[in-house]
Scaffold this active site. Structure first.
Site, mmCIF file in Angstrom:
data_model
loop_
_atom_site.group_PDB
_atom_site.id
_atom_site.type_symbol
_atom_site.label_atom_id
_atom_site.label_comp_id
_atom_site.label_asym_id
_atom_site.label_seq_id
_atom_site.Cartn_x
_atom_site.Cartn_y
_atom_site.Cartn_z
ATOM 1 N N LYS A 1 23.930 -48.016 -75.028
ATOM 2 C CA LYS A 1 23.688 -48.242 -73.602
ATOM 3 C C LYS A 1 24.673 -49.242 -73.021
ATOM 4 C CE LYS A 1 20.051 -50.373 -72.760
ATOM 5 N NZ LYS A 1 18.668 -50.666 -73.058
ATOM 6 N N THR B 1 27.522 -50.148 -74.323
ATOM 7 C CA THR B 1 28.861 -49.565 -74.456
ATOM 8 C C THR B 1 29.154 -48.629 -73.280
ATOM 9 O OG1 THR B 1 28.642 -49.708 -76.846
ATOM 10 C CG2 THR B 1 30.325 -48.214 -76.013
ATOM 11 N N LYS C 1 23.499 -60.031 -88.287
ATOM 12 C CA LYS C 1 24.813 -60.193 -87.660
ATOM 13 C C LYS C 1 24.733 -59.962 -86.167
ATOM 14 C CE LYS C 1 27.816 -59.388 -91.549
ATOM 15 N NZ LYS C 1 29.228 -59.183 -91.846
ATOM 16 N N ALA D 1 12.827 -58.221 -72.916
ATOM 17 C CA ALA D 1 12.490 -56.975 -72.227
ATOM 18 C C ALA D 1 11.047 -56.559 -72.473
ATOM 19 C CB ALA D 1 13.440 -55.865 -72.650
ATOM 20 N N PHE E 1 15.986 -51.899 -73.480
ATOM 21 C CA PHE E 1 15.238 -50.827 -74.143
ATOM 22 C C PHE E 1 15.474 -49.462 -73.492
ATOM 23 C CE2 PHE E 1 11.963 -54.316 -75.327
ATOM 24 C CZ PHE E 1 12.739 -54.712 -76.394
#
Lengths: 559, 559
Positions: free
Chosen positions: B74, B76, B108, B276, B304
């Site tokens: 999303k 990206t 990470k 969210a 989300f």
């Protein structure tokens, strides 16, 4: 004397120059600074590295008599002297500590300096500034989280949860966090244990950041932090938890010193702010060594009076960083000497030459002490409007009798124009080559003997007492390889003794070492003599209640 | 497709422009930005005020199908679309959320975007960035300290210490702080009581900062926070403690939106990051409204899938800020649709057109839902290297059958060049005037009925259950004047239902409202349906263990 204005009014009227211009005067290109707004910047680590091999300027320490409620103006004099040196044509920079955010919401915050000797931007420096303290808080608390997480996932290192010495920190006056039980609420939240929070400036990470020479040294020191002990009393280190690398990453930007400016647009490095009791109370080594490469004279200060601040500056910071101070300025005021001479605060406005002279005993003791470190001293008499000529003369006479010089300074009222005489004399003193700096005691002396040396030679106590457990602990640390560390004394700043009401120059008293703590990463052993508060509370009417933004977007109530 | 490189390798190879050049392209003078380093800046509050009266650009929301472990891309796509719009000659800006620092030390951290559609500087954005979250942490914890301090000094407000709802926060994954007993250690430390910490992004202060329109509105909202209740159950507000002014001062800089850039040097606003689930999950209103004044197209995203993120974006953020979105992009991927169609993660690499088509039921439901808000939708099929033509065609066919369009996008591999078709179509859609935005339910509907409306019309649940205490609480809040607030649903993001394993487009299920919470400052009522974790823990091998600075001073292990 200029018309009276509050510190904040003066600071707001400052004609600040863009920080890149201040940097340019130090020979720093715009690409080598990391700006934070237009009036603050960090000096890039790469640029600092490029300075290696350059000659150092002269380092001048500003310290003071024992503080009293009358105030002595140590930071004000540090700033004023920096401006004064620039005024007489010297290339000078200032190095002071950053302010802790939390306490400003209890009592009103303070300027860095005062009157016409201030560092700006004042608001930012009392709030988030460039985020250094937030980074320290985060790195400290990451380590704390990793400890409990390690125990949660099986406790491979066999940490004794009753002996976790690493607490958490917050830059806030919050007495409710002094003592907590954590990990409550069931299996998913871990093993309940007692712990608590200190204020961020009391974090060993703060002391480490201020003593580390570069990022590699920082990481090594972080790894050396003792966080807990096993049941067999062997230490568990931060590096055992593999926390050091991540902590260094969190501190990467914070390690870069901050550059700001005085009201007179002279460069000031404001970086780091360790407690002056359980830590060494000086600005960062990186800021000081960087400033020494960029300026011919660097004026810095140490916390509290010279018995605590200067001693730690010399025996911890200078010893460890290889710094060679060239001169020391001891700040005194008529009022503070009067208080040391037994006058009550409400009577300070009345001329009292006898009390001033009596109080000079405190000043004289500090002069003697500074000489023990082989650094020449000069006395700055920070002038207040109520001082009388006879009182000022009494101080000068006392200091002259001790073979030193006392110079009246009016930088608070007049800025650099009021402190040129001191600046000239300090420059001569620093250039004279008279300094033959040496720490008070050698690295090889026993830890208890180091404490004893400070108590007897600096404080002039007659005896030092400590429970067997304290002596045994010191011996155990010596056996574990920590015997070479200097000691960091935590006692009241109001007296040479451990009794805060004992002003002047008392002697013959006993000093009781209640507790000792190992700051293995910072590299010192703390000797606690008396009650030391590491998490302040808020007063019944906290300053927070009146702090707000006004219609113009300015901050009210912070000062 | 370009040679494969990791996100971090691509990000480090970015040819960033000085941030003042990015600002200049938006018509912002250097004096109107507050630089943080050379590649980040805040937009000054004064400049933002000067924009009043300018026309707004078109607001484009990027949302997605329900997330799966396969990832949907999303952010990206948000970044790629912003770059794509700029590539086809439009003046476009991007608005996304800031990352939380703490979780990066567990798992990470991630890029903002991925592949050749990223926002930089990636490291800074995953660490301290411009200090916004630290400011939020500090403001939140000042309020907490003021509560306990008030009780300590006599409790004039008669706070019931069993009913203090305001916890503390830290931007750290620290399960040990979820449940604590504070104020232990005796009289000087206050009245012991149970409390705990949440992670900073869960703070109501975060939600407030993201919904406030300016500093005055911020202060008003902060004052309206309910921090505790009295024994008679009447609320105690932050303003009763006079905390609002000081909190606003602490948040003054954090309120200014942050400007950074994409890999293609297009402007990106990265500001605010509320949870969210218990909050609304969108970047700040200030960033969005500022971007709308400075660009013709503003591409933003919500947390989300569309059932949670888009619904809250429309019903909370757009409703409250008066925003009128012009178009919606729903992101789907072949892999994620396959998972929604019942394929296990390990089988995603095999072509399975039937599963893709089956999974499209999830996408179809989201398309229908977006239509309920009156905003036209288009589907972005975010291309992965393993996708087959038949699978891509199946999605396009499904979407076409629903009367919308599905466009395959290759921005991850090719940057803006891979997403020009979508950019062209989105621009046409946004310019078409087709949008007739309206929230799902009117302000005047009862709180329980609002929850019911979302459950039935968006999730397609058959019934909604709640204990009497929950219903009574909602009624009490209505009587106290909070009935006009929108509801903020906290449920699993993996399913339309409250069962995370129920993928696709389930219906007929029951939704149980376990708890309701009032965020009176942010301005919504949270309905908690299922377990919601507001303080994460660290895994057994936390990322912190491998995060470090390498010889070159670069950060390793963070990504």
């Amino acid at each position: 004397m200029a018309e009276f204005k509050s510190d904040i009014a003066i600071a707001r009227a400052a004609k600040k120059k863009p920080i890149r211009e201040i940097a340019a005067r130090l020979g720093i290109d715009e690409a080598d600074i990391v700006p934070y707004g237009h009036d603050k910047a960090k000096i890039s680590a790469g640029f600092i590295k490029s300075l290696e091999g350059r000659p150092d300027g002269k380092l001048i320490l500003v310290t003071a008599i024992n503080p009293t409620p009358a105030g002595e103006g140590k930071t004000t004099t540090t700033v004023g002297l920096g401006d004064g040196l620039n005024r007489i044509g010297k290339r000078a920079a200032i190095c002071i500590r950053e302010a802790s955010l939390g306490p400003n919401f209890g009592m009103k915050g303070g300027a860095a300096g005062g009157g016409y000797a201030q560092i700006v931007p004042m608001e930012d420096m009392n709030l988030h500034f460039t985020g250094d303290f937030h980074a320290i808080t985060t790195a400290h608390n990451l380590l704390a989280a990793l400890i409990d997480n390690h125990v949660y996932w099986g406790n491979e290192l066999d940490i004794d949860t009753r002996r976790v010495t690493w607490r958490r920190v917050m830059d806030m006056n919050d007495r409710a966090l002094r003592g907590i039980v954590a990990s409550l609420g069931g299996v998913a939240n871990g093993y309940p244990r007692e712990s608590g929070f200190d204020i961020t400036v009391a974090s060993e990470v703060m002391a480490i950041l201020c003593l580390a020479t570069d990022l590699a040294d920082l990481e090594k020191r972080l790894g050396a932090i003792v966080v807990a002990y096993r049941r067999d009393k062997t230490p568990v280190f931060a590096r055992d938890l593999k926390a050091d690398g991540a902590m260094a990453v969190l501190l990467k930007d914070a390690m870069q010193p901050n550059l700001v400016q005085t009201l007179e647009n002279n460069p000031a490095f404001v970086h780091g702010g360790p407690f002056a009791n359980i830590a060494h109370g000086c600005n960062s080594v990186v800021a000081t060594t960087t400033a020494l490469k960029l300026a011919d004279y660097v004026v810095t200060e140490a916390g509290f009076g010279a018995d605590l601040g200067a001693e730690k500056f010399f025996d911890i910071k200078c010893r460890k960083a290889g710094l060679k101070p060239a001169a020391t300025v001891i700040v005194a005021t008529v009022k503070a000497l009067k208080m040391n001479g037994g006058v009550a605060k409400e009577d300070l406005g009345t001329e009292n030459v006898a009390a001033v002279t009596a109080g000079c005993a405190n000043l004289g003791r500090h002069i003697e002490n500074i000489r023990q470190f082989g650094v020449p001293a000069i006395v700055a008499i920070n002038h207040f409007g109520t001082d009388t000529e006879a009182e000022l003369a009494a101080i000068k006479a006392y200091v002259a009798e001790m073979g030193e010089e006392g110079v009246v300074c009016r930088h608070w009222a007049d800025g650099s124009a009021g402190i040129t005489e001191l600046a000239e004399k300090v420059a001569v003193l620093a250039d004279s080559g008279a300094a033959q700096f040496a720490p008070l005691y050698p690295d090889g002396l026993g830890l208890f003997e180091k404490i004893e040396t400070v108590v007897k030679r600096i404080y002039r106590g007659a005896e030092i007492t400590a429970d067997k457990s304290v002596r045994d602990q010191l011996t155990a640390w010596e056996e574990a390889g920590y015997g070479e560390l200097p000691v960091c004394m935590a006692k009241t700043q109001y007296s040479f003794s451990t009794d805060p009401t004992l002003r002047g120059a008392p002697d013959g008293f006993a000093v009781h070492v209640r507790e000792v703590r190992l700051s293995a990463g910072a590299g010192f052993v703390v000797a606690i003599c008396g009650e030391i508060m590491t998490m302040p509370g808020l007063p019944s009417k906290p300053a927070a209640e009146t702090i707000r933004l006004n219609e113009a977007g300015e901050i009210e109530g912070l000062f």
